[in-house]
Design a protein around this motif. Sequence first.
Motif, PDB file in Angstrom:
ATOM      1  N   ASP A 233       6.675  80.800  27.076  1.00 41.25           N
ATOM      2  CA  ASP A 233       7.159  81.508  28.264  1.00 41.25           C
ATOM      3  C   ASP A 233       6.988  80.701  29.544  1.00 41.25           C
ATOM      4  O   ASP A 233       7.266  81.211  30.629  1.00 41.25           O
ATOM      5  CB  ASP A 233       6.437  82.856  28.392  1.00 41.25           C
ATOM      6  CG  ASP A 233       4.930  82.711  28.212  1.00 41.25           C
ATOM      7  OD1 ASP A 233       4.421  81.582  28.393  1.00 41.25           O
ATOM      8  OD2 ASP A 233       4.269  83.702  27.887  1.00 41.25           O
ATOM      9  N   LYS A 319      17.285  81.585  26.400  1.00 42.52           N
ATOM     10  CA  LYS A 319      16.447  82.158  25.351  1.00 42.52           C
ATOM     11  C   LYS A 319      16.969  83.508  24.862  1.00 42.52           C
ATOM     12  O   LYS A 319      16.851  83.833  23.678  1.00 42.52           O
ATOM     13  CB  LYS A 319      14.999  82.276  25.850  1.00 42.52           C
ATOM     14  CG  LYS A 319      14.348  80.900  26.049  1.00 42.52           C
ATOM     15  CD  LYS A 319      13.103  80.961  26.919  1.00 42.52           C
ATOM     16  CE  LYS A 319      11.847  81.199  26.136  1.00 42.52           C
ATOM     17  NZ  LYS A 319      11.221  79.961  25.660  1.00 42.52           N
ATOM     18  N   THR A 399      10.355  75.378  21.279  1.00 43.64           N
ATOM     19  CA  THR A 399      10.191  76.685  21.899  1.00 43.64           C
ATOM     20  C   THR A 399      10.767  77.757  20.981  1.00 43.64           C
ATOM     21  O   THR A 399      11.201  77.475  19.868  1.00 43.64           O
ATOM     22  CB  THR A 399      10.852  76.726  23.293  1.00 43.64           C
ATOM     23  OG1 THR A 399      10.445  77.923  23.972  1.00 43.64           O
ATOM     24  CG2 THR A 399      12.377  76.699  23.198  1.00 43.64           C
ATOM     25  N   CYS A 400      10.756  78.982  21.471  1.00 44.56           N
ATOM     26  CA  CYS A 400      11.294  80.101  20.691  1.00 44.56           C
ATOM     27  C   CYS A 400      12.261  80.880  21.578  1.00 44.56           C
ATOM     28  O   CYS A 400      12.440  80.559  22.744  1.00 44.56           O
ATOM     29  CB  CYS A 400      10.170  81.004  20.196  1.00 44.56           C
ATOM     30  SG  CYS A 400       9.089  81.606  21.500  1.00 44.56           S
ATOM     31  N   ASP A 401      12.864  81.908  21.020  1.00 43.55           N
ATOM     32  CA  ASP A 401      13.798  82.708  21.796  1.00 43.55           C
ATOM     33  C   ASP A 401      13.053  83.810  22.543  1.00 43.55           C
ATOM     34  O   ASP A 401      11.820  83.872  22.516  1.00 43.55           O
ATOM     35  CB  ASP A 401      14.887  83.278  20.875  1.00 43.55           C
ATOM     36  CG  ASP A 401      14.299  84.150  19.781  1.00 43.55           C
ATOM     37  OD1 ASP A 401      13.115  83.950  19.411  1.00 43.55           O
ATOM     38  OD2 ASP A 401      14.998  85.032  19.271  1.00 43.55           O
ATOM     39  N   PHE A 402      13.797  84.646  23.208  1.00 42.45           N
ATOM     40  CA  PHE A 402      13.242  85.641  24.125  1.00 42.45           C
ATOM     41  C   PHE A 402      13.826  86.990  23.730  1.00 42.45           C
ATOM     42  O   PHE A 402      15.023  87.223  23.897  1.00 42.45           O
ATOM     43  CB  PHE A 402      13.705  85.275  25.522  1.00 42.45           C
ATOM     44  CG  PHE A 402      12.757  85.607  26.605  1.00 42.45           C
ATOM     45  CD1 PHE A 402      11.633  86.364  26.389  1.00 42.45           C
ATOM     46  CD2 PHE A 402      12.986  85.136  27.882  1.00 42.45           C
ATOM     47  CE1 PHE A 402      10.762  86.639  27.415  1.00 42.45           C
ATOM     48  CE2 PHE A 402      12.124  85.402  28.915  1.00 42.45           C
ATOM     49  CZ  PHE A 402      11.019  86.164  28.682  1.00 42.45           C
TER      50      PHE A 402
END
Lengths: 415, 415
Positions: A233, A319, A399-402
């Motif tokens: 984040d 994201k 990273t990752c998604d949101f």
Amino acid sequence: MPVQLNAPLVADLQPVAGVRIGVAQAGIRKANRKDLTVFLLDEGCVVGAVFTQNRYAAAPVQVCREHLASGQAIRALVINTGNANAGTGDPGLGNARQTCTALARSLGLHHEQVLPFSTGVIMEPLPLDRLLAGLPQALADAAQPQADDGAQWLSAAQGIMTTDTLPKAVSQRFEIDGRSVTATGIAKGAGMIRPNMATMLGFLATDASVAPALMNDLARRLADASFNRVTVDGDTSTNDSFVVIATGRAGNATVTDLDSAAGRALVAALTPVARQLAHAIVRDGEGATKFITVQVEGGRSASECLLAAYAVAHSPLVKTAFFASDPNLGRILAAVGYAGIHDLDVGGIDLHLGDVHVVKAGGRHPDYKEEDGQRVMKQTEILVRIGLGRGTATETVWTCDFSHEYVTINADYRS
Amino acid sequence: MPVQLNAPLVADLQPVAGVRIGVAQAGIRKANRKDLTVFLLDEGCVVGAVFTQNRYAAAPVQVCREHLASGQAIRALVINTGNANAGTGDPGLGNARQTCTALARSLGLHHEQVLPFSTGVIMEPLPLDRLLAGLPQALADAAQPQADDGAQWLSAAQGIMTTDTLPKAVSQRFEIDGRSVTATGIAKGAGMIRPNMATMLGFLATDASVAPALMNDLARRLADASFNRVTVDGDTSTNDSFVVIATGRAGNATVTDLDSAAGRALVAALTPVARQLAHAIVRDGEGATKFITVQVEGGRSASECLLAAYAVAHSPLVKTAFFASDPNLGRILAAVGYAGIHDLDVGGIDLHLGDVHVVKAGGRHPDYKEEDGQRVMKQTEILVRIGLGRGTATETVWTCDFSHEYVTINADYRS
């Protein structure tokens, strides 16, 4: 909902000779959960560490820095979850010091031989009484025979979790100098993840013999290839700490230069351990449903590649598009555009999504079809490859998604 | 779910003498919605503008810059929603130019006297045929008598919306040089909002007489006090444009110096118009449920105050805590800590939430009670006041919270 964060990350764990671990349920924040962990290091262990660059460094981070600077041999680590002891001013510093003093007294050590770590809610007083009351239970656990299957490491990985949905622990066996060497590491972290010189909490031990003077550099090199390249984040924690322990029990000739053959072998063997832990943090990122690799190539410098990679990796619009499997790829271009590379010529930009060539020379590739982008966006592991077209530097950020779940987790974290 | 974005923002609108507006339904992206707007400026109007600092500046932004630099008197603006014409390469530039040429031909102007603006999805080809086919309808609308109640301005505010839930339009009457002056502005924007020198799209016209040489400086000053101080998601758009028009019809002696008495009166009168529009963008921010003012005081410079203010305003953890009305205020301290003020002594930090003193000298205020923080967090308009304790500079940034609705909107935007 972790992303392909499968059992292998906590299977085949190996204990590391020279390290004993004990875990307790101290009720720091919630009852009936492992929340207090001690690492006891045999004589002869050497330790290196890197810490958060957040100016609001938590009290335990400040105390760690002091104790490492004292030159005393580090012989114990004490880690609590449930409370970060950050933003707590002088009382917080006092609580971190008293934690060290209490554990040192039990072990017949000097207080500067103990490193404290905390993770959890910021700006609430550390419940020192409950922490101190839990220490005997943790020490008793450490006094048990350490299992061959690394069960204590798994227990420690559980004992440092906050919003993590799964423990994160990795082992690796390799050879240095003809000797079999083991390395095992654990990490935690699911939110407030944009490690800057370290991660939320990561501990890695090897039984290799390494010169003490190399340990901080080793920790830095490993962090730069792993924890310092992930973000969930964009929030850099007050408590980021990554500790590398070398117990010297493997019997190899002591590594005295990280750039020697043995040194390079050590770094090459430990890097995937650190990287798997860092990736595990992203895969278990708060609300994550996808694991995204953002690779920026063709930059003039590593730093400008990182500017672009982090701009993409932090954009809430990018994201959420990943979350929706929506190939709304203009959002990626917009992020590259505002990344802060002030003389960037966007006419040289290239974008691949997986194996699909989306943007060529700054504009939509004539052969790009939305259904091709859609096909890649539906995958749970996605490679975004951005060419800046102005140099030879390359950097990668994970990273990752949101997702909705991210909001739910962080809106409910303390309730 | 806009935050207290009430009817007054679109009530009492005043037309501006010298500006005619026409709006059409061109079906750019969706049928049956106003999506094409023209502003026709009488001879003698002067125009200033500021544009996005995103390196991926959209084609219309590039064309605007060329046309403004040409020195030709600007006589028309053409604005489409539904497509941003950004990341579209040379074909996109050609489409923006053809739009200007077509409108110029209809009006008997040179193409450099027309400024084009686009907003909507990035990296999709502009449907030029539909846009051009809609121009006659927009021109016919502009040829109607312009209503006394500013109905055309309201229609234009509707015609530039994307994910906005409500149109944004503000009027102000004031006096310069003993003459009654009118200013009316509109803006759009709900996501990809971190204007950098401008906002998504904002248009402000006054009938004051202002020297042409002052117009860009006027636009810059107004933007710096309004649009350049708001953020929804930290994403700087490719299409940010803010245009100020002075028609000179009020009859005042032409303002020739913004720092003269008349110049100061003009800036003082227009600033609240620009600021109300900027605030309206935040109040209607994607998924917004709260309007947050982040005021940073006691900095050594304006820039370091802005670093801290934006770190707080962009932190997903801070924004989700506001959404949840959870006084998890350590997250604010963590954001100040990682804002990039590298020599910041956190021992000097003060934090007020509304009227509640939360942090004193870097640590929790001894009298702070969670229920007091909770009381303020439940409000829909919240003031966060951060003291850095090292200087006299102050800056203010306005933002909103981060909700489930934000994810829903951005995961579904193109569907």
